[in-house]
Scaffold this active site. Structure first.
Site, PDB file in Angstrom:
ATOM      1  N   ASP A  89       0.760  -1.282  -0.052  1.00 22.99           N
ATOM      2  CA  ASP A  89       0.058   0.078   0.058  1.00 22.99           C
ATOM      3  C   ASP A  89       0.916   1.393   0.053  1.00 22.99           C
ATOM      4  OD1 ASP A  89      -2.324   1.869   0.411  1.00 22.99           O
ATOM      5  OD2 ASP A  89      -3.235  -0.136   1.356  1.00 22.99           O
TER       6      ASP A  89
ATOM      7  N   ASP B 295      -3.025   4.951  -2.188  1.00 19.66           N
ATOM      8  CA  ASP B 295      -4.054   5.386  -1.557  1.00 19.66           C
ATOM      9  C   ASP B 295      -4.451   6.750  -2.040  1.00 19.66           C
ATOM     10  OD1 ASP B 295      -5.409   4.933   1.031  1.00 19.66           O
ATOM     11  OD2 ASP B 295      -4.709   6.920   1.280  1.00 19.66           O
TER      12      ASP B 295
ATOM     13  N   GLU C  24      -6.351   3.989  -6.030  1.00 14.57           N
ATOM     14  CA  GLU C  24      -7.406   4.024  -5.468  1.00 14.57           C
ATOM     15  C   GLU C  24      -8.174   5.599  -5.798  1.00 14.57           C
ATOM     16  OE1 GLU C  24      -9.674   4.401  -1.158  1.00 14.57           O
ATOM     17  OE2 GLU C  24      -7.983   5.361  -1.552  1.00 14.57           O
TER      18      GLU C  24
ATOM     19  N   HIS D 171     -11.003  -2.830   3.114  1.00 17.79           N
ATOM     20  CA  HIS D 171     -11.064  -2.533   4.514  1.00 17.79           C
ATOM     21  C   HIS D 171     -11.910  -1.548   4.792  1.00 17.79           C
ATOM     22  CE1 HIS D 171      -8.267   0.013   2.364  1.00 17.79           C
ATOM     23  NE2 HIS D 171      -8.138   0.713   3.557  1.00 17.79           N
ATOM     24  N   ASP D 172     -12.307  -0.720   3.814  1.00 16.78           N
ATOM     25  CA  ASP D 172     -13.387   0.505   3.911  1.00 16.78           C
ATOM     26  C   ASP D 172     -14.653   0.514   3.885  1.00 16.78           C
ATOM     27  OD1 ASP D 172     -10.899   1.991   4.435  1.00 16.78           O
ATOM     28  OD2 ASP D 172     -10.558   2.541   2.270  1.00 16.78           O
TER      29      ASP D 172
HETATM   30  C1  NOJ Z   1      -8.231   5.431   1.790  1.00 16.37           C
HETATM   31  C2  NOJ Z   1      -8.010   4.169   2.585  1.00 16.37           C
HETATM   32  O1  NOJ Z   1      -8.384   2.747   1.972  1.00 16.37           O
HETATM   33  C3  NOJ Z   1      -8.933   4.443   4.002  1.00 16.37           C
HETATM   34  O2  NOJ Z   1      -8.774   3.219   4.821  1.00 16.37           O
HETATM   35  C4  NOJ Z   1      -7.905   5.434   4.560  1.00 16.37           C
HETATM   36  O3  NOJ Z   1      -8.555   5.898   5.857  1.00 16.37           O
HETATM   37  C5  NOJ Z   1      -7.829   6.789   3.655  1.00 16.37           C
HETATM   38  N1  NOJ Z   1      -7.557   6.363   2.363  1.00 16.37           N
HETATM   39  C6  NOJ Z   1      -7.125   7.869   4.102  1.00 16.37           C
HETATM   40  O4  NOJ Z   1      -5.641   7.147   3.780  1.00 16.37           O
END
Ligand code: NOJ
Length: 565
Positions: A96, A198, A254, A327-328
């Protein structure tokens, strides 16, 4: 053909995966211990959520040293060992890369905030207060409050699009970029195989810093000025030229708020930027007035329209990444299927079928392969996620949502639904740890766990294994063109994939009612073969009309005439 177009990726959230040293927190040795399990599943790449040194304000997405391992996760030699053992099994490792922001405890920021004259001052985005002392713009931060934090020492505000412990880096500064590229080279030279980047479409801010749009909330929406900003492609092309082009790496960006046309610019064949992006269109479905905190019903036709738009949009240029969860996001079965004990397995397999037969690189989130579901804890004290906890207090404080409304939304959409420990067995703490886990285990672990799945030939685990094998076996799954059929059907998601005279027919019932599938007349074939199904069915049954059971899924391989559309 690029190797990552044929790969299947598995995401590990290390904190919740496997604890080897009994401190209640997953770790690197814990991952190494489970490599045989992942090999058995058949995945090719592991995306590992951040393992770098971090004060854990946002569970590792706030990095204080990019070249050190978080103590709770182990040591650099544990990392090297994991990498070596993964490679031995022909499994690649994708790191990541969190470079939109660092932790406020990163040495760069410690220096930066120390004085206006410090050489690192310009590594971050500092602005004077407005004349009345208010922040430079009305932008809100993702985890609540203003996106600007006043630093008392120097009397200026710094920008943080996430928590105030995650200051945004200033990508306009050439030295920042060079330091980031150096760090990427360090990891690539160590042997890692790529990066998941990210919020990488947020690195270029509109340097005019305009006021954000007023959507009726406390803060303005600044996203038009930092999502897909003016110089983002310049920065990514530079990164590609100086770093990525030198390696055969896998990259996925992302990208909240990205559309198909923009995605083409990020991933197009001659763009020299990234391999693929994560868009949010399907996971944002049903978002209400306050986004995911006001979840509403959604229609299958809309979901089909979203997937189809991306499948067709990137058909000739660019590449899709395919995911239901990470994970989000909440657990896929709870969000898009049915997590009652009656339909959990069937709907889990159905969702997997629907996604894995599409064109793109599929991502499996840990626990998805055993059908894990949302946690739905009763007490807010059982939640750990910074976003969830902020939303819970902020929306109540400003009177916009009640506690009951918030708990309802949290049960449906909180990020912690995906972050409860991986359920390995029916022993204490689901076999995740011998200590008290950092976040409670989902109480359903007696019923849902990997050991049980491995002992049952009919489990979701073996179904995923088969889907992964099919992708290796049938070129049409990797390369075939996509066509949606039965567009207006609110129960059935059916589509075809076509490569020369091979046609895949994918049929998924997204409802708990029976559904009648009727093969469109235009599909003419010479013979058909069932290649996977999530229920016991007569393999030779005719496919012109199929009575589908609740959450039934089937895939047929047909031979057609090549010129057929
Ligand atoms: C996206 C990540 O997947 C998430 O978990 C994170 O809180 C935010 N970006 C900030 O880095």
């Amino acid at each position: 053909m690029e190797w990552w177009k044929e790969a299947v990726v598995y995401q590990i959230y290390p904190r919740s995966f496997n604890d080897s040293n009994g401190d209640g927190i997953g770790d690197l040795i814990g991952i190494t211990q489970k490599l045989d399990y992942l090999k058995k599943l058949g995945v090719n790449v592991l995306w590992i959520s951040p393992v770098y040194q971090s004060p854990n304000d946002d569970n590792g997405y706030d990095i204080s040293d990019y070249c050190e391992i978080m103590e709770e996760f182990g040591t650099m030699s544990d990392f090297d060992q994991m990498l070596k053992e993964a490679h031995k099994r022909d499994i690649k490792i994708m790191m990541d890369l969190v470079v939109n922001h660092t932790s406020d405890e990163h040495q760069w920021f410690v220096e930066s905030r120390s004085s206006k004259e410090n050489p690192y001052r310009d590594y971050y985005i500092w602005k004077k207060p407005n004349e009345d002392g208010t922040p430079p713009t009305n932008w809100g931060a993702a985890f609540g409050g203003s996106a600007w934090q006043l630093d008392e020492g120097t009397g200026e505000y710094y920008l943080h699009l996430f928590s105030k412990k995650q200051p945004d880096l200033n990508w306009e500064n050439e030295s920042v970029r060079q330091d980031i590229y150096k760090m990427m080279l360090y990891w690539l030279d160590k042997g890692v195989d790529g990066f998941r980047m990210d919020v990488i479409n947020m690195i270029s801010k509109d340097q005019r810093f305009p006021e954000g749009e007023d959507h009726g909330g406390t803060y303005g929406d600044g996203s038009p000025y930092y999502m897909n900003g003016p110089r983002v492609h310049t920065f990514l092309q530079e990164m590609n030229q100086q770093v990525l082009s030198k390696y055969d790496a896998i990259t996925v960006g992302e990208m909240p708020g990205v559309d198909v046309e923009q995605a083409k610019r990020y991933t197009g064949n001659d763009r020299n930027e990234l391999n693929m992006v994560f868009h949010f269109d399907h996971v944002d479905i049903g978002n209400g007035k306050f986004g995911k905190w006001t979840p509403e019903r959604w229609n299958l036709t809309e979901l089909k329209r979203i997937f189809s738009k991306w499948q067709k949009g990137l058909e000739h240029d660019g590449w899709n990444s395919l995911y239901w969860s990470n994970h989000d996001q909440p657990r896929a079965i709870s969000r898009f299927g049915d997590d009652s004990s009656l339909y959990r397995e069937a709907s889990g397999k159905m969702l997997a079928t629907c996604l894995h037969m599409m064109k793109g690189t599929p991502y499996i989130y840990q626990g998805e392969e055993i059908g894990m579901i949302n946690a739905a804890f009763n007490k807010i004290d059982d939640y750990r996620d910074i976003e969830t906890l902020h939303a819970f207090s902020d929306f109540q404080e400003n009177g916009l949502l009640s506690k009951e409304q918030l708990m309802f939304a949290i049960h449906k959409r909180s990020r912690d639904n995906a972050r409860t420990p991986m359920q390995w067995s029916n022993t204490k703490n689901a076999g995740f740890t011998t200590a008290v886990p950092w976040i409670p285990v989902n109480p359903n672990f007696q019923e849902i766990n990997a050991e049980k799945a491995l002992n049952n030939n009919d489990s979701i685990f073996y179904y995923y294994q088969k889907l992964i094998q099919l992708r290796k076996q049938y070129r049409v799954i990797v390369n075939g063109s996509y066509e949606l059929i039965l567009e207006d059907d609110e129960q059935i998601y059916a589509y075809t994939r076509k490569l020369n005279e091979q046609l895949l027919l994918v049929i998924c019932n997204f409802s708990k009612e029976k559904a009648l599938f009727q093969l469109p007349k235009k599909i003419q074939y010479t013979n058909s073969e069932l290649i996977i199904a999530n229920m016991d069915i007569d393999v030779d049954a005719c496919i012109e009309e199929i009575k589908l059971k609740a959450y039934e899924a089937r895939v047929y391989h047909l031979n057609v005439l090549e010129e057929q559309a």
